[in-house]
Design an enzyme around this catalytic site. Structure first.
Site, PDB file in Angstrom:
ATOM      1  N   ALA A   1     -74.245  61.267 -32.195  1.00 25.28           N
ATOM      2  CA  ALA A   1     -74.957  61.500 -30.800  1.00 25.28           C
ATOM      3  C   ALA A   1     -75.051  59.577 -31.087  1.00 25.28           C
ATOM      4  O   ALA A   1     -75.534  58.686 -32.103  1.00 25.28           O
ATOM      5  CB  ALA A   1     -76.477  61.721 -31.163  1.00 25.28           C
TER       6      ALA A   1
ATOM      7  N   GLY B   1     -72.683  63.704 -34.728  1.00 21.35           N
ATOM      8  CA  GLY B   1     -72.029  64.937 -33.356  1.00 21.35           C
ATOM      9  C   GLY B   1     -70.381  64.569 -32.636  1.00 21.35           C
ATOM     10  O   GLY B   1     -70.232  65.495 -32.368  1.00 21.35           O
TER      11      GLY B   1
ATOM     12  N   GLU C   1     -69.644  67.537 -35.253  1.00 22.34           N
ATOM     13  CA  GLU C   1     -70.400  68.932 -34.503  1.00 22.34           C
ATOM     14  C   GLU C   1     -69.246  69.063 -33.424  1.00 22.34           C
ATOM     15  O   GLU C   1     -68.743  70.300 -33.406  1.00 22.34           O
ATOM     16  CB  GLU C   1     -71.738  68.901 -33.973  1.00 22.34           C
TER      17      GLU C   1
ATOM     18  N   GLU D   1     -76.733  63.187 -40.512  1.00 22.09           N
ATOM     19  CA  GLU D   1     -78.046  63.020 -40.055  1.00 22.09           C
ATOM     20  C   GLU D   1     -78.999  63.300 -41.283  1.00 22.09           C
ATOM     21  O   GLU D   1     -79.817  62.460 -40.798  1.00 22.09           O
ATOM     22  CB  GLU D   1     -78.108  64.717 -39.090  1.00 22.09           C
TER      23      GLU D   1
HETATM   24  N1  CAA Z   1     -75.664  55.158 -32.274  1.00 26.42           N
HETATM   25  C1  CAA Z   1     -75.328  54.345 -30.987  1.00 26.42           C
HETATM   26  N2  CAA Z   1     -74.789  52.922 -31.723  1.00 26.42           N
HETATM   27  C2  CAA Z   1     -74.235  53.085 -33.403  1.00 26.42           C
HETATM   28  C3  CAA Z   1     -73.585  54.404 -33.845  1.00 26.42           C
HETATM   29  C4  CAA Z   1     -74.214  55.592 -33.239  1.00 26.42           C
HETATM   30  N3  CAA Z   1     -74.489  56.885 -34.106  1.00 26.42           N
HETATM   31  N4  CAA Z   1     -73.206  53.599 -34.887  1.00 26.42           N
HETATM   32  C5  CAA Z   1     -72.441  53.228 -34.928  1.00 26.42           C
HETATM   33  N5  CAA Z   1     -73.975  52.278 -34.024  1.00 26.42           N
HETATM   34  C6  CAA Z   1     -73.509  50.939 -33.877  1.00 26.42           C
HETATM   35  C7  CAA Z   1     -74.623  49.998 -34.701  1.00 26.42           C
HETATM   36  O1  CAA Z   1     -75.771  49.759 -34.391  1.00 26.42           O
HETATM   37  C8  CAA Z   1     -73.606  48.812 -34.365  1.00 26.42           C
HETATM   38  O2  CAA Z   1     -73.916  47.666 -33.056  1.00 26.42           O
HETATM   39  P1  CAA Z   1     -73.540  46.085 -33.338  1.00 26.42           P
HETATM   40  O3  CAA Z   1     -72.648  46.033 -33.017  1.00 26.42           O
HETATM   41  O4  CAA Z   1     -74.922  45.895 -32.634  1.00 26.42           O
HETATM   42  O5  CAA Z   1     -74.447  46.010 -34.486  1.00 26.42           O
HETATM   43  C9  CAA Z   1     -72.913  49.326 -33.763  1.00 26.42           C
HETATM   44  O6  CAA Z   1     -72.375  50.208 -33.483  1.00 26.42           O
HETATM   45  C10 CAA Z   1     -71.202  48.635 -35.179  1.00 26.42           C
HETATM   46  O7  CAA Z   1     -71.372  50.193 -36.232  1.00 26.42           O
HETATM   47  P2  CAA Z   1     -71.344  49.765 -37.471  1.00 26.42           P
HETATM   48  O8  CAA Z   1     -71.574  47.640 -38.244  1.00 26.42           O
HETATM   49  O9  CAA Z   1     -72.483  50.292 -39.004  1.00 26.42           O
HETATM   50  O10 CAA Z   1     -69.856  49.381 -37.823  1.00 26.42           O
HETATM   51  P3  CAA Z   1     -69.185  49.873 -39.530  1.00 26.42           P
HETATM   52  O11 CAA Z   1     -67.293  50.302 -38.878  1.00 26.42           O
HETATM   53  O12 CAA Z   1     -69.643  49.543 -40.576  1.00 26.42           O
HETATM   54  O13 CAA Z   1     -69.482  51.746 -39.331  1.00 26.42           O
HETATM   55  C11 CAA Z   1     -69.870  54.098 -38.402  1.00 26.42           C
HETATM   56  C12 CAA Z   1     -69.323  52.335 -38.512  1.00 26.42           C
HETATM   57  C13 CAA Z   1     -69.244  54.404 -40.181  1.00 26.42           C
HETATM   58  C14 CAA Z   1     -68.760  54.436 -37.508  1.00 26.42           C
HETATM   59  C15 CAA Z   1     -71.236  53.733 -38.796  1.00 26.42           C
HETATM   60  O14 CAA Z   1     -71.746  52.530 -37.351  1.00 26.42           O
HETATM   61  C16 CAA Z   1     -72.455  55.085 -38.226  1.00 26.42           C
HETATM   62  O15 CAA Z   1     -72.502  55.172 -39.825  1.00 26.42           O
HETATM   63  N6  CAA Z   1     -72.627  54.932 -37.688  1.00 26.42           N
HETATM   64  C17 CAA Z   1     -73.676  56.366 -37.748  1.00 26.42           C
HETATM   65  C18 CAA Z   1     -72.920  57.846 -38.084  1.00 26.42           C
HETATM   66  C19 CAA Z   1     -74.272  58.776 -37.591  1.00 26.42           C
HETATM   67  O16 CAA Z   1     -75.263  58.947 -38.500  1.00 26.42           O
HETATM   68  N7  CAA Z   1     -74.179  59.543 -36.937  1.00 26.42           N
HETATM   69  C20 CAA Z   1     -75.041  60.247 -36.567  1.00 26.42           C
HETATM   70  C21 CAA Z   1     -75.769  60.557 -35.340  1.00 26.42           C
HETATM   71  S1  CAA Z   1     -77.345  61.508 -34.872  1.00 26.42           S
HETATM   72  C22 CAA Z   1     -76.375  63.020 -35.262  1.00 26.42           C
HETATM   73  O17 CAA Z   1     -75.186  62.255 -34.615  1.00 26.42           O
HETATM   74  C23 CAA Z   1     -76.860  63.813 -34.217  1.00 26.42           C
HETATM   75  C24 CAA Z   1     -76.788  65.260 -33.791  1.00 26.42           C
HETATM   76  O18 CAA Z   1     -76.722  66.091 -34.349  1.00 26.42           O
HETATM   77  C25 CAA Z   1     -75.929  65.591 -32.467  1.00 26.42           C
END
Ligand code: CAA
Length: 711
Positions: free
Chosen positions: A87, A126, A129, A149
């Protein structure tokens, strides 16, 4: 053509679908037809998060393909660096916009045609999922899949807690969801999370081939939600959940999300799917609306922001870092070296004597071998890292390196002498860094003729483990040296926080008032164990006295002009855990118990210094007394421009001092309890104990304006 129009028109069948295919859409979704197979490509940089544009794109594209009789199956794939990263975290806390994730997922799950998720890089949260609502999943070998999450103080709120247990059973599902562990494609295949591993670089073609095969086989469509086998066998096994609770209590003390995750997975096992989804929703909303999750989501972005310095140019090419020199092979120098060796960067390690050099290199080897024994790295990797060390007793060898990091003991004259010598030896563009934790970097830089090349790189101990790196920008450090150092820090996997020059920089400076107040309250009648317990209950791993005992009282280099408890303890031979006694007594298993002797010493010191005794402070009073001054120091750090932003201070405290992440760090914590309350508390303390508690001007201003520190 805009996506909304495209989706609506296609749904209403007002356009011939052939006119629509292969049109490059301006939104997040692009679709095309490959024979009978429809392909939906989502392209929403940077990480294809499931924000409103992506949801709209998915909704329109799936409706269009559903309604085209020529399309027999659909491949869902992402462009760019990754499959959906979950998400859009920045949308939490805002008014939800339709279509919601649940609506899009229901559309896909009930499409009536096989849908194949084609996964590269990561399918997280998400994103995972979404893959689980597809009928099939294929992935390249390098892909990783997980539900992280919990790290945001949440649970997977789009069916992950209901579908994953149906695929792999509740025990394994709990293992992944409770700890946010991701798995690679091979493990995902073995567990049954995906159906096929396809060749790296041929994801789309092989996913299309897989889809065509499914169409040819004409088997009835399977949906994860309809699977019963894995959960049926886990019914009437409450021990699965009891074990998960016991594990979570040990590893995630104080966090709310694990209990809700366990309850949601219990619901997957005990309730029909739709009721389980309803239960998951309730438990998700409870977490989403909690201060803990707000703090952890804030922290997610704070950590990523920390490495950014507005207006800083990218590192110039002549500051390419290919070899690092480290001066000092002691605990810090050895740990610092390991960061570079592990990242494949050669290190010239300098010491004064062969004996010290051998000892330091021996410790590095032992550390790597321990990692290999635990299965974290291979024996080959141990040797690869060790081969990258060039031991040296000759400072002249540092003429070959691109960065020198000095890690000798904390004496200004010694450091200035080293930097004066380095000035004569180092390459013209070399970065000259000191690992000092409190000395003035400007004064160290002044010992050279090139202060623009000098800065602080302050690692935290153990330097090979702790993720925080304070990058200390001295008055004359050049922008290119700062930029190259920030880039180097992310190369070695550190979270860099930029600090100006001041005593203790950010983390040590802000946490000093906590120690000072801890030492003060024990002289006023509260016991060390009460202080430690209050901070442990707040969420720190240990209180200050237990920490001092662990580190060793003799190691803490601090002398005061008056009689102190610590000095008396040292005189009594109580050096901490290693001597069996410090602020606590320790048994053979190093279990602590309160000490009568310590109580006596405290009473004597208090009497000699004429300190008035008070009834012991309770938990709440201790948190105010010890942590409000920390917030105050943070505000001073901010108003002096030592930190770039409040969130950098939080990152430094969380990563450097184990401040509990679920409070967001001292600045976010202050915002969440209200700045007015902090200001009132500090003023009351100033009245009782003196002007050092007077609230910082920034704190007062923000409080009066109703602002937050972290805005
Ligand atoms: N939402 C919004 N922004 C996100 C994001 C997300 N889920 N994941 C990453 N970003 C953004 C970061 O803030 C970053 O932004 P900036 O460039 O402006 O700083 C950019 O994307 C790149 O992210 P990283 O610097 O972390 O890049 P990376 O290559 O080192 O890692 C990644 C990539 C492994 C995807 C890492 O970003 C990550 O772990 N993201 C989060 C994953 C996560 O926690 N997902 C669950 C979300 S909650 C959910 O999904 C609830 C549900 O049940 C529906």
């Amino acid at each position: 053509m805009d996506l909304q129009n495209f989706g609506m028109t296609a749904t209403a069948n007002r356009l011939d679908p052939d006119e629509i295919w292969n049109i490059q859409m301006t939104s997040a979704a692009h679709q095309e037809k490959r024979g009978e197979i429809g392909v939906i490509t989502i392209d929403s940089p940077p990480v294809n998060a499931l924000g409103i544009n992506v949801r709209r794109g998915l909704d329109s594209a799936f409706r269009a393909l559903r309604d085209d009789p020529a399309v027999k199956a659909i491949v869902l794939i992402c462009a760019g660096r990754t499959f959906f990263a979950g998400a859009d975290i920045s949308e939490f806390g805002k008014e939800p916009q339709a279509p919601l994730l649940g609506d899009v997922f229901a559309l896909i799950e009930n499409l009536g045609k096989p849908v194949i998720a084609a996964i590269h890089c990561t399918a997280l949260g998400g994103g995972c999922e979404l893959a689980l609502v597809c009928n099939y999943r294929v992935a390249v070998p390098s892909a990783r899949i997980g539900l992280p999450e919990v790290k945001l103080g949440l649970l997977p709120g789009a069916g992950g807690t209901q579908r994953l247990p149906r695929l792999i059973g509740p025990e394994l599902a709990l293992d992944l969801i409770l700890f946010g562990r991701s798995i690679d494609a091979a493990e995902a295949l073995r567990l049954g999370v995906i159906d096929k591993v396809v060749s790296e670089g041929a994801l789309l073609d092989e996913a299309i081939a897989f889809a065509a095969e499914m169409v040819a086989q004409g088997k009835p469509l399977t949906r994860v939600r309809d699977r019963e086998d894995q959960i049926a066998q886990s019914r009437d096994h409450p021990e699965i959940f009891a074990a998960a609770r016991a594990r979570a209590a040990k590893t995630a003390r104080g966090f709310l999300a694990p209990e809700n995750i366990i309850k949601a997975v219990e619901a997957a096992v005990s309730l029909p799917f739709d009721e389980g989804m309803q239960r998951e929703r309730e438990l998700f909303v409870e977490l989403r609306d909690s201060t803990q999750s707000a703090a952890q989501r804030y922290y997610f972005f704070a950590e990523r922001k920390a490495g950014k310095v507005p207006g800083l140019p990218t590192a110039p090419a002549d500051l390419k870092i290919e070899r690092v020199g480290v001066i000092g092979a002691g605990t810090m120098g050895g740990g610092i070296s390991m960061n570079f060796l592990s990242a494949g960067i050669p290190v010239t390690l300098l010491e004064m004597s062969q004996e010290a050099l051998d000892r330091g290199i021996g410790v590095i080897r032992r550390n790597y071998e321990n990692s290999a024994r635990r299965g974290r790295i291979s024996d080959v990797e141990v040797e690869r890292c060790m081969d990258l060390i060039t031991p040296s007793l000759d400072m002249g060898d540092l003429g070959e390196v691109d960065v020198v990091i000095e890690a000798v003991f904390e004496r200004m004259d010694v450091k200035q002498d080293i930097f004066a010598k380095l000035d004569k030896i180092a390459k013209p563009h070399a970065i000259l860094a000191t690992n000092t934790s409190f000395l003035n970097v400007d004064e160290i830089a002044a010992a050279t003729s090139r202060p623009e090349s000098v800065l602080g790189l302050h690692f935290f101990s153990p330097a090979n483990v702790m993720r925080l790196l304070e990058v200390v920008r001295a008055a004359r450090t050049s922008e290119s040296v700062l930029a190259a150092s920030m880039a180097l820090s992310s190369r070695i996997g550190k979270v860099a926080v930029v600090s100006g020059v001041c005593d203790g920089f950010i983390a040590n400076r802000i946490m000093t008032p906590r120690r000072e107040q801890a030492e003060a309250v024990i002289l006023e009648g509260t016991t060390p164990q009460d202080v430690d317990k209050a901070l442990y209950d707040f969420g720190f791993t240990m209180g200050p006295f237990a920490t001092m005992d662990l580190v060793g009282l003799d190691v803490i280099d601090r002398s005061e002009p008056y009689r102190t408890v610590k000095a008396d303890l040292l005189k009594a031979g109580r050096r901490g855990q290693k001597s069996g006694a410090g602020y606590y007594d320790y048994d053979e298993s190093r279990r602590p118990s309160p000490s009568e002797l310590v109580a006596k010493i405290i009473a004597e010191v208090a009497a000699e210094r004429g300190i008035v005794q008070h009834p012991p402070l309770n938990q709440e009073e201790l948190v105010c007394r010890l942590l409000y001054p920390v917030v105050n120091e943070g505000a001073r750090i901010l108003q002096e421009g030592i930190a770039q932003r409040a969130s950098d201070i939080d990152v430094a405290c969380i990563l450097g001092y184990g401040w509990p992440v679920y409070t967001g760090g001292p600045m976010f914590w202050a915002d969440s309890i209200g700045l007015a309350q902090i200001v009132t508390g500090l003023r009351a303390m100033a009245e009782r104990f003196g002007s050092q508690f007077e609230p910082a001007e920034l704190l007062v201003r923000k409080s009066e304006a109703g602002d937050r520190l972290t805005d």
